[in-house]
Enzyme design. Structure first.
Site, PDB file in Angstrom:
ATOM      1  N   SER A  55      24.744 -14.923 -17.248  1.00  0.00           N
ATOM      2  CA  SER A  55      25.444 -13.744 -17.745  1.00  0.00           C
ATOM      3  C   SER A  55      25.541 -13.770 -19.261  1.00  0.00           C
ATOM      4  CB  SER A  55      26.852 -13.670 -17.141  1.00  0.00           C
ATOM      5  OG  SER A  55      26.798 -13.598 -15.738  1.00  0.00           O
ATOM      6  N   GLU A  56      25.901 -14.935 -19.815  1.00  0.00           N
ATOM      7  CA  GLU A  56      25.962 -15.090 -21.263  1.00  0.00           C
ATOM      8  C   GLU A  56      25.548 -16.482 -21.692  1.00  0.00           C
ATOM      9  OE1 GLU A  56      28.737 -11.628 -20.634  1.00  0.00           O
ATOM     10  OE2 GLU A  56      28.836 -13.666 -19.846  1.00  0.00           O
ATOM     11  N   THR A  57      24.976 -16.543 -22.882  1.00  0.00           N
ATOM     12  CA  THR A  57      24.654 -17.777 -23.582  1.00  0.00           C
ATOM     13  C   THR A  57      25.285 -17.678 -24.955  1.00  0.00           C
ATOM     14  OG1 THR A  57      22.559 -18.055 -22.396  1.00  0.00           O
ATOM     15  CG2 THR A  57      22.773 -19.179 -24.520  1.00  0.00           C
ATOM     16  N   PHE A  75      25.321 -13.820 -26.303  1.00  0.00           N
ATOM     17  CA  PHE A  75      24.166 -13.040 -25.873  1.00  0.00           C
ATOM     18  C   PHE A  75      24.088 -12.974 -24.354  1.00  0.00           C
ATOM     19  CE2 PHE A  75      23.095 -14.282 -30.119  1.00  0.00           C
ATOM     20  CZ  PHE A  75      22.249 -13.303 -30.622  1.00  0.00           C
ATOM     21  N   HIS A  86      34.617 -14.963 -20.445  1.00  0.00           N
ATOM     22  CA  HIS A  86      34.281 -16.277 -19.899  1.00  0.00           C
ATOM     23  C   HIS A  86      33.468 -17.097 -20.899  1.00  0.00           C
ATOM     24  CE1 HIS A  86      30.032 -15.756 -18.492  1.00  0.00           C
ATOM     25  NE2 HIS A  86      30.070 -17.060 -18.277  1.00  0.00           N
TER      26      HIS A  86
END
Length: 292
Positions: A55-57, A75, A86
């Protein structure tokens, strides 16, 4: 400790993958966290986020604003976000675990949405919900598009509103958690990022079930557990429709056991928190040297 560089030629960067919002192993939402990210370009960050397919980095960087302990860039596989919940909790966990020490009573994160405070209470990290940048009723055409994509009618909706704290969330309130869990959206037809919330019966473990549906440009369809959305829903509903402090469930529909703890402080600050656990430690090497 700061998240500054370690000098040219040290291409591998410390890396952690942190599970957020569940006390159960692998039950939350993972975030990939790259330490010492100075020197990485925008294209490299986006490419790595696309490669992780989470979902995100996130990327930890030295702060540029007075009062911040570190700067965070966030991102999705498709684009950069000014704020996300999160990743904020998971990145703070990683920063602290790597030896980070806040300058004051709170950890202060700098990100595209400004400064975000974090604290640890009851063994959980929590962030102070950033202000909404857009609220109020949804435009009729937008609401119709959302409901069509969700496969429901206006009669099924208890309330709807803008609940945007940066990522662009719209909020849809349904009559029950079961109605939320029954949704089968047409993701390609979504005209906006949509958060849906419905209550559990009194006495249940959690007050509500939450689901987060994203437009195709985000690079993901349903986010397992979403801090920014829960923060904005709390600003919309806590203390009126919902108690001032409560626990939300999210991820049930995708096999996760997310639990988001919402607490409203005496000064009105809404704190959004949950469990955080490092599941992977290693180093990121994108090849070549670092141009710091």
């Amino acid at each position: 400790m700061t998240s500054g560089t370690t000098g040219p030629g040290t291409a591998p960067r410390p890396f952690r993958q942190v599970d957020v919002f569940s006390d159960e192993a692998l039950g939350g939402n993972p975030v990939a966290v790259v330490h010492d990210a100075a020197g990485l370009g925008d294209d490299q960050m986006q490419a790595f986020a696309r490669w992780t397919n989470l979902s995100e980095t996130t990327f930890l960087l030295p702060p540029t604003t007075p009062g911040a302990d570190y700067r965070l860039r966030i991102f999705t596989p498709g684009n950069e976000l000014p704020f996300a919940g999160h990743p904020t909790l998971g990145s703070a966990h990683a920063w602290l675990e790597a030896g980070g020490r806040p300058a004051g009573d709170h950890v202060v994160q700098e990100c595209g949405a400004g400064l975000v405070r974090l604290r640890r209470r009851h063994g959980r990290l929590a962030f102070a919900a950033p202000p909404l940048v857009r609220s109020g009723p949804l435009e009729p055409d937008l609401l119709d598009g959302i409901l069509s994509a969700l496969g429901i009618a206006r009669a099924d909706v208890v309330d709807a509103a803008w609940v945007d704290n940066g990522p662009g969330w719209t909020g849809i309130r349904l009559a029950s958690a079961d109605a939320v869990l029954a949704l089968r959206p047409d993701f390609a037809a979504l005209p906006a990022d949509v958060g849906v919330v419905g209550p559990y019966p009194p006495g249940a473990e959690c007050a509500v079930e939450v689901r987060a549906f994203c437009q195709p440009s985000m690079g993901l369809a349903e986010d397992p557990v979403t801090g920014s959305l829960n923060a904005s829903l709390a600003q919309w509903l806590a203390g009126s429709v919902l108690p001032s402090s409560y626990v939300a469930a999210q991820g049930t529909a995708v096999g996760r056991s997310g639990r988001v703890h919402v607490e409203t402080a005496e000064d009105g600050t809404i704190w959004v928190g949950g469990a955080t656990r490092t599941t992977i430690r290693g180093h990121l090497d994108l090849g070549g040297g670092r141009a710091d």
